[in-house]
Each structure stands twice: as C-alpha cells, then as structure tokens.
Scaffold this motif. Structure first.
Motif, PDB file in Angstrom:
ATOM      1  N   ASP A 128       0.844  -1.183   0.000  1.00 18.81           N
ATOM      2  CA  ASP A 128       0.000   0.000   0.000  1.00 18.81           C
ATOM      3  C   ASP A 128       0.884   1.239   0.000  1.00 18.81           C
ATOM      4  O   ASP A 128       2.119   1.149   0.032  1.00 18.81           O
ATOM      5  CB  ASP A 128      -0.973  -0.011   1.185  1.00 18.81           C
ATOM      6  CG  ASP A 128      -0.257  -0.051   2.536  1.00 18.81           C
ATOM      7  OD1 ASP A 128       0.839   0.525   2.664  1.00 18.81           O
ATOM      8  OD2 ASP A 128      -0.805  -0.655   3.481  1.00 18.81           O
ATOM      9  N   GLU A 196      -7.716  -4.606   2.378  1.00 15.00           N
ATOM     10  CA  GLU A 196      -7.160  -4.283   3.685  1.00 15.00           C
ATOM     11  C   GLU A 196      -6.931  -2.783   3.836  1.00 15.00           C
ATOM     12  O   GLU A 196      -6.755  -2.062   2.845  1.00 15.00           O
ATOM     13  CB  GLU A 196      -5.844  -5.039   3.895  1.00 15.00           C
ATOM     14  CG  GLU A 196      -6.027  -6.538   4.060  1.00 15.00           C
ATOM     15  CD  GLU A 196      -4.717  -7.249   4.316  1.00 15.00           C
ATOM     16  OE1 GLU A 196      -4.668  -8.052   5.254  1.00 15.00           O
ATOM     17  OE2 GLU A 196      -3.745  -6.992   3.583  1.00 15.00           O
ATOM     18  N   LYS A 197      -6.920  -2.318   5.090  1.00 12.32           N
ATOM     19  CA  LYS A 197      -6.673  -0.904   5.367  1.00 12.32           C
ATOM     20  C   LYS A 197      -5.330  -0.491   4.776  1.00 12.32           C
ATOM     21  O   LYS A 197      -4.366  -1.231   4.818  1.00 12.32           O
ATOM     22  CB  LYS A 197      -6.685  -0.642   6.871  1.00 12.32           C
ATOM     23  CG  LYS A 197      -8.075  -0.729   7.492  1.00 12.32           C
ATOM     24  CD  LYS A 197      -8.037  -0.348   8.970  1.00 12.32           C
ATOM     25  CE  LYS A 197      -9.442  -0.390   9.570  1.00 12.32           C
ATOM     26  NZ  LYS A 197      -9.428  -0.038  11.003  1.00 12.32           N
ATOM     27  N   CYS A 199      -5.363   0.586   1.573  1.00 17.47           N
ATOM     28  CA  CYS A 199      -5.744   0.697   0.163  1.00 17.47           C
ATOM     29  C   CYS A 199      -6.576   1.975   0.032  1.00 17.47           C
ATOM     30  O   CYS A 199      -7.654   2.089   0.613  1.00 17.47           O
ATOM     31  CB  CYS A 199      -6.539  -0.517  -0.271  1.00 17.47           C
ATOM     32  SG  CYS A 199      -7.265  -0.362  -1.925  1.00 17.47           S
ATOM     33  N   SER A 200      -6.091   2.943  -0.737  1.00 14.33           N
ATOM     34  CA  SER A 200      -6.702   4.273  -0.747  1.00 14.33           C
ATOM     35  C   SER A 200      -8.159   4.250  -1.186  1.00 14.33           C
ATOM     36  O   SER A 200      -9.019   4.888  -0.564  1.00 14.33           O
ATOM     37  CB  SER A 200      -5.896   5.207  -1.657  1.00 14.33           C
ATOM     38  OG  SER A 200      -5.814   4.679  -2.975  1.00 14.33           O
ATOM     39  N   SER A 202     -10.328   1.654  -1.235  1.00 11.91           N
ATOM     40  CA  SER A 202     -11.176   0.937  -0.284  1.00 11.91           C
ATOM     41  C   SER A 202     -11.441   1.781   0.953  1.00 11.91           C
ATOM     42  O   SER A 202     -12.567   1.830   1.471  1.00 11.91           O
ATOM     43  CB  SER A 202     -10.521  -0.388   0.120  1.00 11.91           C
ATOM     44  OG  SER A 202     -10.788  -1.406  -0.816  1.00 11.91           O
ATOM     45  N   ASP A 203     -10.400   2.454   1.435  1.00 14.80           N
ATOM     46  CA  ASP A 203     -10.570   3.310   2.612  1.00 14.80           C
ATOM     47  C   ASP A 203     -11.529   4.464   2.313  1.00 14.80           C
ATOM     48  O   ASP A 203     -12.329   4.862   3.167  1.00 14.80           O
ATOM     49  CB  ASP A 203      -9.214   3.857   3.071  1.00 14.80           C
ATOM     50  CG  ASP A 203      -8.325   2.780   3.665  1.00 14.80           C
ATOM     51  OD1 ASP A 203      -8.817   1.672   3.934  1.00 14.80           O
ATOM     52  OD2 ASP A 203      -7.120   3.049   3.855  1.00 14.80           O
ATOM     53  N   GLU A 204     -11.460   4.992   1.096  1.00 10.21           N
ATOM     54  CA  GLU A 204     -12.370   6.077   0.726  1.00 10.21           C
ATOM     55  C   GLU A 204     -13.808   5.577   0.668  1.00 10.21           C
ATOM     56  O   GLU A 204     -14.738   6.263   1.109  1.00 10.21           O
ATOM     57  CB  GLU A 204     -11.965   6.668  -0.625  1.00 10.21           C
ATOM     58  CG  GLU A 204     -12.822   7.864  -1.021  1.00 10.21           C
ATOM     59  CD  GLU A 204     -12.466   8.442  -2.367  1.00 10.21           C
ATOM     60  OE1 GLU A 204     -13.004   9.510  -2.708  1.00 10.21           O
ATOM     61  OE2 GLU A 204     -11.659   7.822  -3.091  1.00 10.21           O
ATOM     62  N   ALA A 206     -15.024   3.098   2.382  1.00  6.90           N
ATOM     63  CA  ALA A 206     -15.435   2.882   3.766  1.00  6.90           C
ATOM     64  C   ALA A 206     -15.868   4.197   4.410  1.00  6.90           C
ATOM     65  O   ALA A 206     -16.873   4.249   5.137  1.00  6.90           O
ATOM     66  CB  ALA A 206     -14.297   2.247   4.555  1.00  6.90           C
ATOM     67  N   ALA A 207     -15.108   5.258   4.147  1.00 11.42           N
ATOM     68  CA  ALA A 207     -15.461   6.564   4.714  1.00 11.42           C
ATOM     69  C   ALA A 207     -16.768   7.085   4.137  1.00 11.42           C
ATOM     70  O   ALA A 207     -17.568   7.714   4.852  1.00 11.42           O
ATOM     71  CB  ALA A 207     -14.330   7.566   4.441  1.00 11.42           C
ATOM     72  N   THR A 217     -18.816  -2.537  10.634  1.00 13.90           N
ATOM     73  CA  THR A 217     -17.492  -2.528  10.013  1.00 13.90           C
ATOM     74  C   THR A 217     -17.487  -3.464   8.811  1.00 13.90           C
ATOM     75  O   THR A 217     -17.699  -4.668   8.958  1.00 13.90           O
ATOM     76  CB  THR A 217     -16.419  -2.993  11.009  1.00 13.90           C
ATOM     77  OG1 THR A 217     -16.440  -2.121  12.150  1.00 13.90           O
ATOM     78  CG2 THR A 217     -15.039  -2.970  10.378  1.00 13.90           C
ATOM     79  N   ARG A 220     -12.901  -6.954   5.461  1.00 15.00           N
ATOM     80  CA  ARG A 220     -11.706  -6.652   4.678  1.00 15.00           C
ATOM     81  C   ARG A 220     -11.091  -7.952   4.170  1.00 15.00           C
ATOM     82  O   ARG A 220     -11.095  -8.969   4.865  1.00 15.00           O
ATOM     83  CB  ARG A 220     -10.686  -5.904   5.539  1.00 15.00           C
ATOM     84  CG  ARG A 220     -11.167  -4.547   6.061  1.00 15.00           C
ATOM     85  CD  ARG A 220     -10.805  -3.439   5.119  1.00 15.00           C
ATOM     86  NE  ARG A 220     -11.166  -2.133   5.660  1.00 15.00           N
ATOM     87  CZ  ARG A 220     -10.776  -0.974   5.099  1.00 15.00           C
ATOM     88  NH1 ARG A 220     -10.020  -0.979   4.021  1.00 15.00           N
ATOM     89  NH2 ARG A 220     -11.143   0.168   5.625  1.00 15.00           N
TER      90      ARG A 220
END
Length: 297
Positions: A128, A196-197, A199-200, A202-204, A206-207, A217, A220
């Motif tokens: 990442d 997985e956390k 990963c830009s 995926s994290d976006e 999630a937000a 939650t 992942r």
C-alpha cells in the motif's frame, strides 16, 4: 568506517528493535548489539533510547541516520560506477506497487524489460502507499508506484502516470440500480466488501458509507482475487481498478454499477527518492515505466 555498522543501525531504527533487526539481517542479536555499541563509541554519545516498546533514536541518532543514508547511497554508487559495465543497465531493481498494479499493469511489462535490459533483474512487491513510501525511505525499494488522488511525500520525486479508472462492481443478480449512480445511502444498506486498510480507494469507500450512517465494520480481504470471487458469489459490492475486473465484466460474472460522484479520481504516481543516486538499471526501468504505463481512463 565499516558501513555494515550503518546498515545495522538503520535497520534497528526501521524495525524498532535489535532482535527483529538481527533476524532480518541474518545476524545473531549480539552482532547487531556490537555494531550499535561500536558506533556509539565512535561518536561518543548514545544513539538509541531503549524503552519497553523497543528503541527510538536519540537526537544524535536521528542526525546520524540522515548521514548514514547518504553514505550508503554513495557506497552503492561507487561500487556500481567502478565496474566495467557501469554505463549499462545491470543488477537488481526493486519496485513496490499496489497488488492490482503489480498483477495487471506491471507483470505484462516484465517480458519487455527482460528483452530490452537482459542484465536487469526486476522484482515486484505488493504494497500500500505507506508501506511503499517507507520502503523507498529505508532503501528496501528503488521505485514505487502509489495509487492516490494526490500525494505529497517529502524527499520524493513524483511522476503522474495518469488516472486509474475504478469500477464499482457487484454480482449479476444485484438489486442495486444500474441506470444511475448508486447513492451512498444505497451503498451503506448493501454489503460492501473492502481490501485491507491502507488501500486508498477501499478506505475512501469505507469513509463514504460511514458518512451515510453505516455503523457496521465492512469485511476486509487480503487479496483481489478472493475479493472478486466473493463479490461474484453475491456476497456484496466492491470498488476495484477496472483493469483488475475486466475479464469478469466481459464474461458477465460481475456487472458494473455507476459509483457516487463523491469518489475521488485516483492517479497512479511513480515515486523515487529525490536525493538518492539512481543506477543505470533504475534509470532504465524508470524510463520504461514512464513510456509504457499510460493512463487508464
């Protein structure tokens, strides 16, 4: 000075402990301890603060680390330049990149690199953004590709290779609309699956669903292939680079949904340390990546 002392010192700082550093370097713990003690005798001051969680650099240690990086870089350049083949690309080049970029963008380039530069050994390591940039700083990677809307790491030269198209995908049986963008509320009500956390994209995602009131939650997954199979089996929706799901979209195992307009455009960035000397092999691979990894729109 034996530069192995500096290598041991920098490794201890990176991993946060002497035992872990010794295992990584292939030494017994006492050897690394001796290296650190020898350095401390040479400079006449402690270089590490010991605490229950590991070690951290003293002020002198932090200063030494900056110089050590430059010394090791100069040593690498010296050893390369004095060989008879120094002007020709030869030797290892280590590249960190997201899994999707390694598998779907870089792997197809390996035959071309081998043909053009037969004496260059190119290694790919999935990572990442944070891991890739840390590997650059710690000299464990020569080049990095990172997938972010924008990125501004200190001490790194960046080349924008363009937009990386992403696809919001689901199983063909999904009840989510396909004729208009899916709303964040609709996504939050669906089962969203993520990588997985770190990963830009995926994290976006999630937000985005969290902002729409999603409190659970999302699960992942550690790899793209597993994630794709779970989505194809009807377990949820995910966001992935289009190149990674092209085959599944073509044969109908997955369908593409229209994502919310809130999602940022992801760019692929080619990163190299600003101050580090680049060997002919690194320069050759850098140029090849700039030429042959065009933007995907």
């Amino acid at each position: 000075m034996d530069t192995r002392l500096l290598t041991s010192f920098l490794t201890v700082l990176r991993v946060g402990g002497i035992t872990t550093a010794a295992a990584e370097l292939g030494f017994v713990q006492s050897t690394v301890t001796t290296h650190i003690q020898t350095l401390e005798r040479l400079v006449g001051t402690p270089l590490l603060d010991r605490h229950p969680a590991g070690v951290s650099p003293t002020r002198a240690g932090a200063l030494l680390a900056e110089h050590a990086q430059r010394i090791l870089d100069l040593e690498e350049r010296m050893l390369t330049e004095v060989t008879t083949s120094a002007a020709e690309p030869t030797g290892p080049v280590r590249v960190c990149a997201p899994e999707s970029v390694c598998a779907y963008r870089l792997a197809p380039l390996l035959p071309e690199v081998r043909t053009r530069f037969p004496d260059v050994s190119l290694s790919l390591f999935p990572a990442d953004t944070r891991t890739a940039l840390t590997a650059l700083a710690d000299r464990r990677a020569d080049l990095a590709l990172v997938l972010e809307p924008s990125v501004h790491p200190p001490g790194v030269d960046l080349v924008d290779l363009g937009v990386q198209r992403l696809s919001l995908v689901a199983a063909a049986t999904t009840a989510l609309p396909r004729d208009r963008p899916v709303t964040p509320v609709e996504l939050s009500a669906a089962d969203v699956l993520l990588l997985e956390k770190g990963c830009s994209y995926s994290d976006e995602l999630a937000a985005l669903i969290a902002s729409a009131g999603h409190t659970a939650t999302p699960p992942r997954f550690g790899g793209i292939e597993t994630l794709k199979r779970c989505v194809a089996a009807g377990l949820g929706v995910t966001l992935l680079p289009t190149v990674a799901v092209a085959d599944e979209l073509a044969d109908g195992r997955l369908v593409e949904l229209r994502p919310p307009a809130d999602l940022a455009r992801q760019h692929l960035w080619l990163a190299t340390p600003s101050s580090r000397w680049r060997s002919p092999a690194v320069r050759a691979v850098h140029a090849t990546l700039r030429e042959t990894v065009p933007p995907v729109r």
